[in-house]
Design a protein around this motif. Structure first.
Motif: not given
Length: 303
Positions: A1-10, A48-51, A81-91
């Motif tokens: 899974m790709l996990y990005l947060k802060n500026e990377e997410a933006r 499958a992306l979680v924002f 673990r669920f199989g999500i492709d991308v998680l964006l923790e947006y700033p």
């Protein structure tokens, strides 16, 4: 899974996504309905992306700080673990807080994420002053050609499943909290060196630190299980400050894993707390503590 947060997410750009929007604290039974929808979209070839956001919204909006059931790192681990492709923790900046619902949809959902389908709870609000709702989101979906799936709230034993309800239950009704979570409450983190006292009395333990902003249940001893290389092992865990040991006052999780031997230092492990056994207590001496640990292990092995 790709996990990005802060500026990377933006800065992240993609297309053809199925997006779930929300805070997702606890990733409880209600949240899991949204995740199920995303995984169905995956089968159609969509990402499958979680924002979501971290802790910033309450800080920016001046609402004080609320401890989270799961930390950002724990949520990332769980979503993977669920199989999500991308998680964006947006700033969540002051500028973002004043973004209108229409601008959020046009610039972020459509322009940045190339959204094809969106999953939200039926009471979802978004945009400046929480002025956007599901009806507006559907209108924007018609305008920009994306689908909206508003998922009704999940009920359990006649009560609405929510992060707020779980927070209220965690300390005094741990079993009910676990039911709403849909999976055992867990702590995920690196195994750290402790004082090695457990090893000297015949009960070696793994030690995991608890982040300051994580909401934890009542101090005490819990039946638990630990996943190691895909295998679950029965265990007992002490959550608290270990009052029998001089100098120990910072809360942590100490776990004795049954029927396992090996070096786990430096590994990141998930320790699930299954049910509460007894309150943490101060013993007169180490011998009394050892006797109680033997009783705790016997209790767990009977279950």
């Amino acid at each position: 899974m790709l996990y990005l947060k802060n500026e990377e997410a933006r800065q992240f750009n993609t297309k053809n996504t199925a997006v779930a929007l929300g805070k997702f604290d606890g990733i409880h039974l209600g949240h899991q309905l949204l995740i199920k929808g995303l995984l169905e979209e995956q089968k159609k070839g969509r990402q499958a992306l979680v924002f979501t956001f971290g802790d910033a919204p309450n800080k920016i909006l001046g609402k004080g700080f609320t401890k989270n059931i799961y930390t950002s790192e724990e949520k990332a681990y769980y979503f993977s673990r669920f199989g999500i492709d991308v998680l964006l923790e947006y700033p969540f900046t002051k500028e973002f807080a004043f973004c209108t619902p229409e601008d959020f949809a046009a610039e972020c959902l459509v322009g940045q994420l190339g959204v094809s389908s969106i999953y939200v709870g039926e009471d979802f609000r978004f945009g400046r002053g929480r002025s956007g709702n599901v009806a507006l989101l559907k209108a924007l979906g018609n305008q920009y050609n994306f689908e909206i799936h508003a998922i009704p709230k999940k009920s359990l034993h006649g009560k609405i499943v929510s992060s707020t309800a779980i927070r209220d239950l965690l300390e005094n009704h741990f079993h009910a909290a676990n039911e709403m979570l849909g999976n055992p409450y867990f702590i995920y983190g690196e195994v750290k060196h402790g004082r090695h006292l457990g090893r000297t009395i015949g009960f070696p333990t793994i030690n995991q630190q608890i982040q300051e902003h994580k909401l934890i249940p009542a101090y005490g001893v819990y039946a638990s299980r630990v996943e190691i290389d895909g295998i679950y092992y029965k265990a007992i865990s002490n959550l608290g400050v270990k009052p029998t040991i001089e100098g120990e006052r910072k809360a942590g999780l100490e776990t004795h894993i049954l029927d396992f031997s090996g070096n786990l230092y430096g590994k990141y492990l998930q320790t699930e707390l299954l049910y509460f056994i007894r309150q943490e207590e101060r013993f007169a001496d180490i011998g009394s503590l050892k006797e109680q640990i033997q009783l705790d292990i016997a209790y767990v092995l009977k279950e």
